[in-house]
Design an enzyme around this catalytic site. Structure first.
Site: not given
Ligand code: ATP
Ligand code: OAA
Ligand code: CA
Ligand code: MN
Length: 663
Positions: A181, A363, A368
């Site tokens: 990003r 991040s 996850t």
């Protein structure tokens, strides 16, 4: 024709006569020929027309009426897309038409109602359509609407360089010059309302732009999209909590973008799509096309612009698909708190007994990886809402980091990389198409985007009851934070507002200094309001529903980066298991120096000596020095929040301040 014992037809030569050879022509096949006169006709037999999506309704049961209503529905859908794509300054155009421009006329062979469906023009009301016309109003823009993964694969492979099918069936693709990003190119329109409501200034991710500049960029994106032969349109949902669901439309130029969003947003059923109507929010992704540096506010060729009043987002100059995902997340961070719903940058899973855990973290800290747990139901891996009724996933898919991915350590994620999954920026063998997950040649940020149902124990619908545990993940490359600590509520707030992690910048050439990152609410890049707003909501909800906070270091142990090692994933999993099972609630604790963290003395399956980091450092002096250095960074970071009241109560702020490091 006679058959040999092995089943092959015997080839007869020299005009051997049998009764079947009526006109002397030898047929070597016994099955009936295809019912097609031409090759084109043969090809047209291969694809069955999709059934009209409108079920025949009562009272309109004649097939003729049903056909009409389906046509009318499609016309309305195109009208809506045409309105989305319309220029704000020209009076006519665009002409949009459904279907792939490469397949013009093909439908005729199938007896489709019309080989070229009626184009839909967009007309602004009450203006003469002859002024301010451009050539784009004379051409067609084909709309590829909510294509299936198979269709998107074909589009990608045919038209997008760098698209390949990997050995496990995933679609490998390149995101272009940008592989992450661009937070410094993200801009929010500052108008009267947003000036009041949003967080601006130092520390805020919201960089302002004015309405006029937004419209300039929007026009640039729309013109670019209309100049193409075809655009992809996805109409989908965000938020599994159906009461608070948002309808999003994504208009993009690449099959990669369309498949990414197909996987990441919630996929509507056919009935839901029929009732879709006007979207609540629209993305114009013209990522291949740069913004114009002569345009006010533009500091690079990339611009990601959000206009909350218009409910629109424009992307220019970056093809990184995560901009769409996280741009919408920002919008949810604005919309949901207005309804008393807390939006969270967290993973979420649920035990078989219904105990829900949230996993916050920046991040790469393990949201996850750790929420994908074979023994628990996955609610989601990255973006959630916490309302009065419980938790809900915002998304319909997961976005896993792939660097060093292994079947042994992360089997569920590995197995999800199959047909339908988008694999970004990975390197593979050109012949076998086997992916080398250790290869960082394109980027370290290699990613897989897959629908959540690719995880076998996904909880669908992705909602659950109120969380029991709130786990804050930090990847501490300084190696001084304990692998796990139990937090009281002020400590949870302190660490939530701090949003700490320390990753290592470049892992390639030699030892690098770990870089401390503080990102409020573990997602400063996505929040729209002041961090204390979200923190107050979290404190209130945790208190109301009795959730326990935990700080888990998934980073270094035995010394800082370069000396120690990253805590082994199986140990972190054991720690997380002990939190879920309740084992850690009743364990024995001791308090650490400086950070004042409560750490357990024993955990099943984890070597006890690693639980207190000082034990793992051979150089105790270096440990103390590093600990104080990190504590100093925490203190300095928190200064900006010191004068902010959290909730209505300033004593809460004092308690939170006191919950930080003390030295
Ligand atoms: N002890 C550990 N705990 C968790 N993850 C670990 C550990 N050791 C190594 N890892 C690796 O760290 C990475 C964690 O990344 P993950 O995809 O879970 O990040 P994330 O928090 O979901 O970030 P993002 O918001 O960017 O998606 C994985 O590649 C995982 O294999
Ligand atoms: O948004 C992305 O590109 C990946 C992600 O989940 C994050 O950075 O939190
Ligand atoms: Ca993730
Ligand atoms: Mn994320």
């Amino acid at each position: 024709m006679a058959s040999t014992p092995n089943g092959l037809a015997r080839i007869e030569t020299h005009g051997a006569k049998t009764k079947k050879h009526e006109n002397g022509i030898c047929h070597d096949d016994s099955s009936a020929p295809v019912r097609a006169q031409t090759i084109d006709e043969l090809h047209s037999l291969q694809r069955k027309r999709s059934a009209p999506t409108t079920p025949i309704k009562d009272g309109a049961s004649s097939p003729f009426a049903a056909a009409l209503s389906e046509e009318e529905r499609q016309r309305q859908q195109l009208q809506s897309i045409s309105a989305s794509l319309a220029s704000l300054t020209r009076e006519t155009g665009p002409k949009v038409v459904r279907g792939d421009p490469a397949r013009k006329g093909e439908a005729a062979a199938k007896g489709a109602p019309s080989p070229h469906p009626q184009p839909v023009h967009h007309h602004h009301p009450h203006v003469t359509p002859t002024i301010a016309v451009s050539d784009s109003s004379l051409k067609f823009t084909h709309v590829l609407y909510n294509l299936s993964p198979a269709e998107l694969y074909e589009q990608a492979i045919k038209y997008e360089k760098g698209s390949f099918i990997t050995s496990t069936g995933a679609l490998a693709t390149l995101s272009g010059a940008k592989t992450g990003r661009s937070p410094r190119d993200k801009r929010i329109v500052k108008d009267e309302a947003s000036a009041q409501e949003l967080w601006w200034g130092k520390g805020s991710p919201n960089i302002e732009m004015d309405e006029h500049t937004f419209l300039t960029n929007r026009e640039r994106a729309v013109d670019y999209l209309n100049s193409l032969d075809k655009v992809f349109v996805n109409d989908q949902f965000l938020n599994w909590d159906t009461e608070n669901r948002i309808k999003v439309r994504i208009i993009s130029a690449r099959a990669y973008h369309s498949l990414f969003m197909h996987n990441m947003c919630i996929r509507p059923t056919e009935e839901e799509l029929e009732e879709f109507g006007t979207p609540d929010f629209t993305i114009y992704n013209a990522g291949q096309f740069p913004c114009n540096r002569y345009t006010h506010y533009m500091t690079s060729s990339t611009s990601v612009d959000i206009n909350l009043a218009r409910r629109e987002m424009v992307i220019l100059g970056t093809q990184y698909a995560g901009e769409m995902k996280k741009g919408l997340f920002g919008v949810m961070h604005y919309l949901m708190p207005r309804r008393g719903i807390l939006s969270l940058h967290s993973g979420c899973n649920m035990g078989k007994q219904g105990d829900v855990a949230l996993f916050f973290g920046l991040s790469g800290t393990g949201k996850t990886t750790l929420s994908t747990d074979h023994n628990r139901l996955l609610i989601g891996d990255d973006e959630h809402c916490w309302s009065d009724t419980g938790v809900s996933n915002i998304e319909g898919g997961c976005y896993a980091k792939c660097i060093d991915l292994s079947q042994e350590k992360e089997p569920d994620i590995c197995n999800a990389i199959k047909f339908g999954t988008v694999l970004e920026n990975v390197v593979f063998d050109e012949h076998t198409r086997e992916v080398d997950y250790t290869d960082k040649s394109v980027t370290e940020n290699t990613r897989a985007a897959y629908p959540i149902e690719y995880i076998p124990n996904a909880k669908i619908p992705c909602v659950g009851p109120h969380p029991k545990n709130v786990i804050l993940l930090a990847c501490d490359a300084f190696g001084v934070l304990p692998p796990v600590s139990k937090l009281n509520l002020p400590q949870t707030m302190y660490h939530f507002i701090s949003g700490y992690t320390a990753l290592v910048a470049g892992t390639e050439d030699g030892i690098k200094e770990p870089q401390a990152t503080f990102s409020a609410c573990f997602g400063a890049a996505f929040i729209m309001l002041h961090p204390t707003k979200y923190a107050a909501m979290l404190a209130e909800k945790m208190q109301k529903y009795g959730a326990t906070g935990w700080l888990v270091n998934t980073g270094w142990s035995g010394g800082r980066y370069g000396v120690g090692k990253r805590i082994r994933l199986p140990y972190t999993r054991k720690i997380i298991d002990a939190i879920h099972s309740g084992e850690l609630l009743t364990a024995n604790y001791k308090k650490t120096e400086v950070f004042g963290l409560e750490i357990p003395t024993e955990i099943d399956g984890v070597p006890s000596e690693i639980l207190d980091p000082i034990n793992t450092w051979t150089d105790k002096g270096a440990y103390k020095e590093t600990l104080l250095k990190l504590a100093g960074l925490f203190k300095k970071n928190f200064e900006v929040f010191a004068n902010y009241k959290i909730g209505g109560d300033s004593s809460l702020t004092d308690k939170i301040l006191a919950a930080g490091p003390n030295f």
